[in-house]
Design a protein around this motif. Structure first.
Motif, PDB file in Angstrom:
ATOM      1  N   ILE A 297      63.352  18.750  82.834  1.00 51.84           N
ATOM      2  CA  ILE A 297      63.373  17.608  83.667  1.00 51.84           C
ATOM      3  C   ILE A 297      62.912  16.131  82.673  1.00 51.84           C
ATOM      4  CG2 ILE A 297      62.178  18.890  85.649  1.00 51.84           C
ATOM      5  CD1 ILE A 297      59.357  17.749  84.664  1.00 51.84           C
ATOM      6  N   GLY A 298      62.789  16.345  81.621  1.00 51.15           N
ATOM      7  CA  GLY A 298      62.138  15.344  80.894  1.00 51.15           C
ATOM      8  C   GLY A 298      63.169  14.113  80.623  1.00 51.15           C
ATOM      9  N   PRO A 299      64.493  14.500  80.590  1.00 55.48           N
ATOM     10  CA  PRO A 299      65.383  13.277  80.590  1.00 55.48           C
ATOM     11  C   PRO A 299      65.565  12.738  81.827  1.00 55.48           C
ATOM     12  CG  PRO A 299      66.341  15.316  79.456  1.00 55.48           C
ATOM     13  CD  PRO A 299      64.978  15.561  79.939  1.00 55.48           C
TER      14      PRO A 299
ATOM     15  N   LEU B 214      60.419   5.439  80.655  1.00 54.94           N
ATOM     16  CA  LEU B 214      60.165   4.724  79.333  1.00 54.94           C
ATOM     17  C   LEU B 214      60.793   3.531  78.937  1.00 54.94           C
ATOM     18  CD1 LEU B 214      59.732   8.269  77.317  1.00 54.94           C
ATOM     19  CD2 LEU B 214      57.932   6.874  78.320  1.00 54.94           C
ATOM     20  N   ASP B 215      61.960   3.515  79.873  1.00 61.83           N
ATOM     21  CA  ASP B 215      62.694   2.276  79.618  1.00 61.83           C
ATOM     22  C   ASP B 215      62.439   1.195  80.796  1.00 61.83           C
ATOM     23  OD1 ASP B 215      63.709   3.388  77.255  1.00 61.83           O
ATOM     24  OD2 ASP B 215      65.478   4.386  78.360  1.00 61.83           O
TER      25      ASP B 215
ATOM     26  N   PHE C  71      56.316  14.152  76.076  1.00 62.71           N
ATOM     27  CA  PHE C  71      56.726  12.935  76.926  1.00 62.71           C
ATOM     28  C   PHE C  71      56.010  11.665  76.433  1.00 62.71           C
ATOM     29  CE2 PHE C  71      56.057  10.023  80.847  1.00 62.71           C
ATOM     30  CZ  PHE C  71      57.362   9.550  80.881  1.00 62.71           C
ATOM     31  N   THR C  72      54.759  11.660  76.118  1.00 64.50           N
ATOM     32  CA  THR C  72      54.149  10.539  75.604  1.00 64.50           C
ATOM     33  C   THR C  72      54.684  10.507  74.164  1.00 64.50           C
ATOM     34  OG1 THR C  72      51.866   9.656  75.424  1.00 64.50           O
ATOM     35  CG2 THR C  72      52.056  11.724  74.833  1.00 64.50           C
ATOM     36  N   LEU C  73      54.793  11.259  73.279  1.00 63.57           N
ATOM     37  CA  LEU C  73      55.372  11.250  72.099  1.00 63.57           C
ATOM     38  C   LEU C  73      56.859  10.222  72.118  1.00 63.57           C
ATOM     39  CD1 LEU C  73      54.639  14.596  70.022  1.00 63.57           C
ATOM     40  CD2 LEU C  73      53.510  12.172  70.096  1.00 63.57           C
ATOM     41  N   ALA C  74      57.655  10.710  73.052  1.00 60.96           N
ATOM     42  CA  ALA C  74      58.904  10.154  73.140  1.00 60.96           C
ATOM     43  C   ALA C  74      58.739   8.637  73.365  1.00 60.96           C
ATOM     44  CB  ALA C  74      59.759  10.769  74.316  1.00 60.96           C
TER      45      ALA C  74
ATOM     46  N   PHE D  47      65.284   8.855  72.967  1.00 60.10           N
ATOM     47  CA  PHE D  47      64.319   9.822  72.351  1.00 60.10           C
ATOM     48  C   PHE D  47      63.850  11.125  73.241  1.00 60.10           C
ATOM     49  CE2 PHE D  47      64.069   6.633  68.719  1.00 60.10           C
ATOM     50  CZ  PHE D  47      63.812   7.510  67.973  1.00 60.10           C
ATOM     51  N   THR D  48      63.855  10.898  74.510  1.00 57.71           N
ATOM     52  CA  THR D  48      63.498  11.917  75.358  1.00 57.71           C
ATOM     53  C   THR D  48      64.427  12.909  75.217  1.00 57.71           C
ATOM     54  OG1 THR D  48      62.066  10.336  76.878  1.00 57.71           O
ATOM     55  CG2 THR D  48      62.439  12.592  77.690  1.00 57.71           C
ATOM     56  N   ILE D  49      65.601  12.560  75.289  1.00 58.27           N
ATOM     57  CA  ILE D  49      66.765  13.552  75.300  1.00 58.27           C
ATOM     58  C   ILE D  49      66.766  14.119  73.794  1.00 58.27           C
ATOM     59  CG2 ILE D  49      69.265  13.924  74.887  1.00 58.27           C
ATOM     60  CD1 ILE D  49      69.540  11.399  76.753  1.00 58.27           C
ATOM     61  N   TYR D  50      66.387  13.467  72.779  1.00 55.98           N
ATOM     62  CA  TYR D  50      66.191  13.882  71.566  1.00 55.98           C
ATOM     63  C   TYR D  50      65.173  15.042  71.412  1.00 55.98           C
ATOM     64  CZ  TYR D  50      64.934  13.436  66.492  1.00 55.98           C
ATOM     65  OH  TYR D  50      64.434  13.724  64.964  1.00 55.98           O
ATOM     66  N   ASP D  51      63.948  14.815  72.046  1.00 62.37           N
ATOM     67  CA  ASP D  51      62.884  15.502  72.315  1.00 62.37           C
ATOM     68  C   ASP D  51      63.218  16.909  72.969  1.00 62.37           C
ATOM     69  OD1 ASP D  51      60.035  15.073  71.370  1.00 62.37           O
ATOM     70  OD2 ASP D  51      59.523  15.774  73.351  1.00 62.37           O
TER      71      ASP D  51
END
Length: 451
Positions: free
Chosen positions: A68-70, A76-77, A129-132, A374-378
């Protein structure tokens, strides 16, 4: 001296200083919570430690957010990353306190166990999530030509926080568990986690609301717009070939590290401590993760100079070859000194690769997409780690000892080095050096060439 000069140069930025402290406190809390989770799920007297159990724990704590992160990344944007960080830390404080009450009160079965597992899932998923968000905001706290230096310092601070938090939690488990009981020790671990998350939130309040971005714009409010935003971010990433090539390398590195973690835990639990002594097994595993974490931390000292001297592209290739040699030789000898040595090398070199990859992604992704990318990256990072643990569970025997598997993955790193070298040759070295002192230009204005 080089590290000191780079840190001094970056330290003049107030927002970078505060962001560094936020990550240090936050990741110390993460390390504390992760040790508490492992202590409860893997090293309680009633638990059975296997590669499948390790994979299950990793999946429990990473896959829900990875899925669900992405879809959350668009926030974040669109919303203040500083406010999101404070909110996330506040939720993690609440989860930690609930865990303290449940575990400290010995409510670890039935409905209480469901609540406990859910709290662990939320707390550790929110970490990613917060690191992204903080990673996406990092570029706004430094100058254009300081991406590589900042990306080398920040990943060093994170592992240091994990070492401090995880080491403190491990000490609580070993010192208190034998006297006051495992549940009391685990409850105290989550008390410490709550304190560290509180420090992170309070520090983040000192960062201006808009300092970490994003730039002012319209907010997406519907699920359709969120999905469209995700598709746009994926298309943007696909158009930036250096970024997705670098992310492919990072996937291989994390698959290998996931496999290595599962193997080490099982080997210490069932091969190196065959008597079933949980305390001895936990101490041995703790030492391995400590040394590997020190390697992660020291990457901040070596990664940037290597990137500047060799160039980012050549640096990635060389680092992958070193990982291949380490995994194939000391990593295939099931003896404590060689396992610990390989853990250090894989931590140092693996995180050094990530620093180079982060630099490439930051330099080639437009700011409007950084949070989502970066969330996709994560998510890729997490999925790759779990996949590595699953591969270990499928291939390793019950005691974790298999020279063909460990040596074979050394060969995989070597193939990754060859594949990246071939796939990136046509782009040229300069494209991968965007965001470094060798080539400080923003990739935003060179997207066509870079892509």
């Amino acid at each position: 001296m080089e590290f000191t000069r780079r840190l001094s140069r970056l330290w003049r930025h107030r927002d970078f200083r505060l962001l560094t402290l936020v990550r240090c406190f936050g990741q110390s809390g993460d390390g504390t919570a992760q040790v508490g989770m492992a202590s409860y799920l893997l090293f309680s007297p009633q638990s059975q430690t296997s590669a499948w159990a390790v994979a299950g724990v990793l999946a429990l704590t990473t896959l829900p957010y990875s899925l669900i992160g992405p879809f959350l990344a668009v926030f974040l944007d669109r919303f203040s990353r500083q406010r999101i960080s404070i909110l996330v830390d506040s939720v993690r404080i609440l989860c930690s306190l609930v865990l303290v009450l449940l575990i400290g009160g010995h409510h670890t079965s039935g409905a209480s166990q469901v609540v406990l597992t859910f709290m662990l899932l939320i707390m550790l998923s929110l970490n990613r999530f917060t690191l992204a968000g903080l990673q996406a905001g990092l570029a706004r706290t430094v100058s254009d030509d300081e991406y590589l230096d900042a990306n080398s310092i920040m990943p060093m601070i994170g592992p240091l926080g994990l070492i401090v938090g995880g080491g403190s939690a491990g000490a609580i488990r070993l010192l208190v568990g034998g006297r006051a009981g495992v549940d009391t020790a685990n409850a105290l671990i989550f008390v410490l986690a709550a304190v560290l998350f509180c420090c992170s939130a309070l520090t983040c309040t000192r960062i201006p609301r808009t300092a970490l971005g994003p730039a002012p714009g319209e907010h997406h409010k519907t699920m359709t717009e969120v999905a469209n935003g995700l598709v746009m971010a994926l298309r943007h990433l696909a158009s930036r070939r250096p970024a997705w090539l670098a992310l492919s390398v990072q996937s291989v590195v994390r698959i290998g590290y996931g496999m290595l973690m599962a193997m080490v835990i099982v080997v210490y639990r069932h091969y190196l401590t065959p008597s079933g002594n949980l305390t001895a097994a936990l101490a041995g595993i703790g030492l391995w993760f400590l040394v590997s974490g020190i390697g992660f931390a020291l990457s901040g000292i070596v990664a940037a100079p290597l990137g500047h001297r060799l160039g980012v592209r050549h640096c990635i290739i060389v680092l992958l070859v070193v990982m291949a040699l380490s995994q194939a030789i000391p990593g295939s000898i099931f003896w404590v000194p060689t396992l610990v040595l390989n853990g250090f090398v894989m931590g140092l070199i693996g995180q050094s690769v990530k620093i180079q990859v982060d630099t490439v992604v930051v330099a080639h992704i437009d700011d409007a997409y950084k949070g989502r990318v970066f969330t996709i990256y994560d998510a890729i990072y997490n999925l790759s780690t779990v996949l590595g643990a699953v591969i270990a569970a499928l291939l390793l025997p019950a005691n974790g000892v298999s020279v063909p598997v460990t040596a074979g993955f050394g060969a995989v790193y070597l193939l990754a080095a060859v594949g990246f070298a071939a796939g990136s040759r046509a782009l040229g070295n300069a494209v991968f050096d965007l965001g470094t002192r060798a080539n400080p230009r923003r990739a935003d204005s060179h997207g066509t060439q870079a892509g």
